[in-house]
Write a protein that holds these residues in place. Structure first.
Motif, PDB file in Angstrom:
ATOM      1  N   ARG A   1       0.831  -1.209   0.000  1.00  0.00           N
ATOM      2  CA  ARG A   1       0.000   0.000   0.000  1.00  0.00           C
ATOM      3  C   ARG A   1       0.867   1.261   0.000  1.00  0.00           C
ATOM      4  NH1 ARG A   1      -4.527  -0.947   4.573  1.00  0.00           N
ATOM      5  NH2 ARG A   1      -5.312   1.047   3.743  1.00  0.00           N
TER       6      ARG A   1
ATOM      7  N   THR B   1      -5.301   8.832   3.280  1.00  0.00           N
ATOM      8  CA  THR B   1      -6.279   8.791   4.379  1.00  0.00           C
ATOM      9  C   THR B   1      -6.740   7.380   4.682  1.00  0.00           C
ATOM     10  OG1 THR B   1      -8.216   9.111   2.921  1.00  0.00           O
ATOM     11  CG2 THR B   1      -7.114  11.094   3.757  1.00  0.00           C
ATOM     12  N   ARG B   2      -6.643   6.473   3.708  1.00  0.00           N
ATOM     13  CA  ARG B   2      -7.109   5.098   3.902  1.00  0.00           C
ATOM     14  C   ARG B   2      -6.014   4.167   4.434  1.00  0.00           C
ATOM     15  NH1 ARG B   2     -12.096   4.215   1.666  1.00  0.00           N
ATOM     16  NH2 ARG B   2     -12.927   5.924   0.401  1.00  0.00           N
TER      17      ARG B   2
ATOM     18  N   TRP C   1      -5.845   8.132  -0.937  1.00  0.00           N
ATOM     19  CA  TRP C   1      -5.161   6.876  -0.618  1.00  0.00           C
ATOM     20  C   TRP C   1      -4.461   6.977   0.738  1.00  0.00           C
ATOM     21  CZ3 TRP C   1      -5.222   2.328  -3.390  1.00  0.00           C
ATOM     22  CH2 TRP C   1      -4.311   1.350  -2.995  1.00  0.00           C
TER      23      TRP C   1
END
Length: 431
Positions: free
Chosen positions: A20, A193-194, A191
């Motif tokens: 990620r 924030t996730r 992205w």
């Protein structure tokens, strides 16, 4: 589905979180690389700037970056590194959207200064978050994968900008490039924030009151300031890579100009493929110091090889310039893995944003002067006693910086042992 070859498997981050983070690096770099590749033409053709005005703007923005590095780092500690990172990414994206609507030097100056200041905050938040959220044993390896993804993203961005530049119409370039960068920048912010909460973010989200931390702050850690200053000098391999060697190739060798594209392509491919390999085995400060000496050895070799090309001809010149550029890439990869280890080992875990701010100051002190000085030494200083003396001085500067890292890291480790909170899961730094 057939299994991937071992070589390709090593290019894929090993954990879900590292994948990620690598994807975030790719998103950021693709958007940033798209606009920055076309920036010089864009600013002249559409914003109405002269090259001199662009240079002045970048200089003023660099000064603003230097002055705000420390307070932006403190801000990351104050409100949480992930939050600062996401907000900064969004503001940076919005700066791209302003480009079709601005004209003239002062409007450009406002945009570029805001861009640099929020990038300072974002960089401090990003680096603090990565170190905060990852287990100690994964920090260097994950940052290596993120570095590979950055280079891949910049390459994708450059290709997209190249297509826009090649089109006959200016509409795609004027509107398409900045709004494409905006779209990827907004996606990047979302992205971020996730991503999962890191410990500092969890405490801020829970409404923890920020109190003054006990003990001395990052500005009083002289060892850390020296480490980051010398690291900034060692990162001047980028000046050799992007400025000095290309100018030398054009002015002082008989190499064809198309070789420039081949050199940058080689560097990009190596920086996508190799960081996962070159960072292996870097666990503590002692390992990082070995990489520092590797980096300086590659740098000195690049200086010596490039100097020789002044007197060679034909294919030999082409080959030697290419080898010199590969040596600079080796210097880049080695100091990269060392830098990540220094950050992981020598920053106060309760003040990572603040330490990133001081690191920004150190990097500026260590390398802001390099473009002007290195270009003068290599291209403009040819004393009678030895015409290649400038390259020798450049190499000597790097050796001195590498030599200064040993005492500086020892100072930083002593400061850590005296003042940092003990982290039971963290192995003691070794020098």
């Amino acid at each position: 589905m057939p299994a991937l070859p071992v070589f390709l498997k090593t290019l894929i981050p090993p954990t879900p979180l590292s994948r990620r983070l690598a994807t975030q690096s790719l998103l950021f770099a693709a958007g940033d690389g798209t606009f920055n590749t076309a920036a010089a033409f864009y600013l002249v053709a559409f914003v109405g700037l002269s090259p001199a005005q662009i240079g002045v703007g970048l200089t003023v923005a660099g000064i603003a970056s230097f002055l705000t590095a420390y307070p932006m780092g403190k801000l990351a500690d104050l409100i949480g590194p992930k939050r600062v990172w996401a907000i900064s990414a969004l503001i940076s994206a919005l700066m791209f959207a302003t480009m079709p609507f601005i004209h003239g030097f002062w409007a450009y100056l406002c945009v570029i200064v805001v861009f640099e200041v929020v990038n300072n905050a974002g960089g401090a938040g990003r680096n603090a978050y990565v170190l905060d959220v990852l287990p100690e044993k994964e920090r260097v390896e994950t940052q290596a994968f993120m570095y590979s993804s950055l280079n891949l993203g910049f390459t994708i961005g450059a290709l997209i900008a190249g297509i826009a530049l090649a089109m006959d119409t200016d509409t795609v370039l004027k509107w398409g490039v900045p709004f494409f960068a905006l779209a990827l920048g907004v996606a990047n912010s979302v992205w971020i924030t996730r991503l999962p909460m890191a410990p500092h973010d969890e405490r801020r989200a829970a409404g923890e009151i920020v109190e003054k931390l006990p003990g001395p702050g990052a500005l009083r850690n002289v060892g850390w300031l020296l480490v980051t200053t010398f690291t900034g000098t060692l990162w001047s391999n980028q000046v050799l890579l992007h400025t000095v060697i290309p100018l030398w190739l054009v002015e002082y060798t008989d190499s064809p100009r198309w070789l420039l594209a081949w050199l940058f392509a080689t560097n990009t491919v190596l920086c996508i493929i190799l960081p996962a390999y070159t960072s292996k085995g870097v666990r503590n400060v002692r390992d990082a110091l070995r990489r520092v000496w590797w980096s300086s050895a590659f740098f000195v070799a690049a200086c010596a090889i490039t100097l020789v090309t002044h007197d060679t001809r034909g294919f030999l010149t082409i080959f030697l310039v290419w080898v010199g550029h590969v040596a600079v890439t080796g210097a880049e990869l080695a100091i990269g893995s060392a830098s990540w280890a220094f950050q992981a080992e020598l920053m106060d875990p309760d003040r990572r944003g603040e330490y990133q701010g001081v690191a920004g100051i150190g990097r500026q002190l260590g390398g802001a002067w390099a473009p002007a000085l290195f270009t003068f030494l290599a291209m403009g200083w040819h004393p009678d006693f030895y015409s290649g003396a400038g390259w020798v001085v450049i190499a000597a500067i790097i050796v001195v910086a590498a030599a200064g890292m040993g005492p500086s890291t020892r100072m930083a480790v002593r400061f850590k042992q005296a003042h940092f909170p003990r982290e039971d899961e963290q192995e003691p730094a070794a020098v």
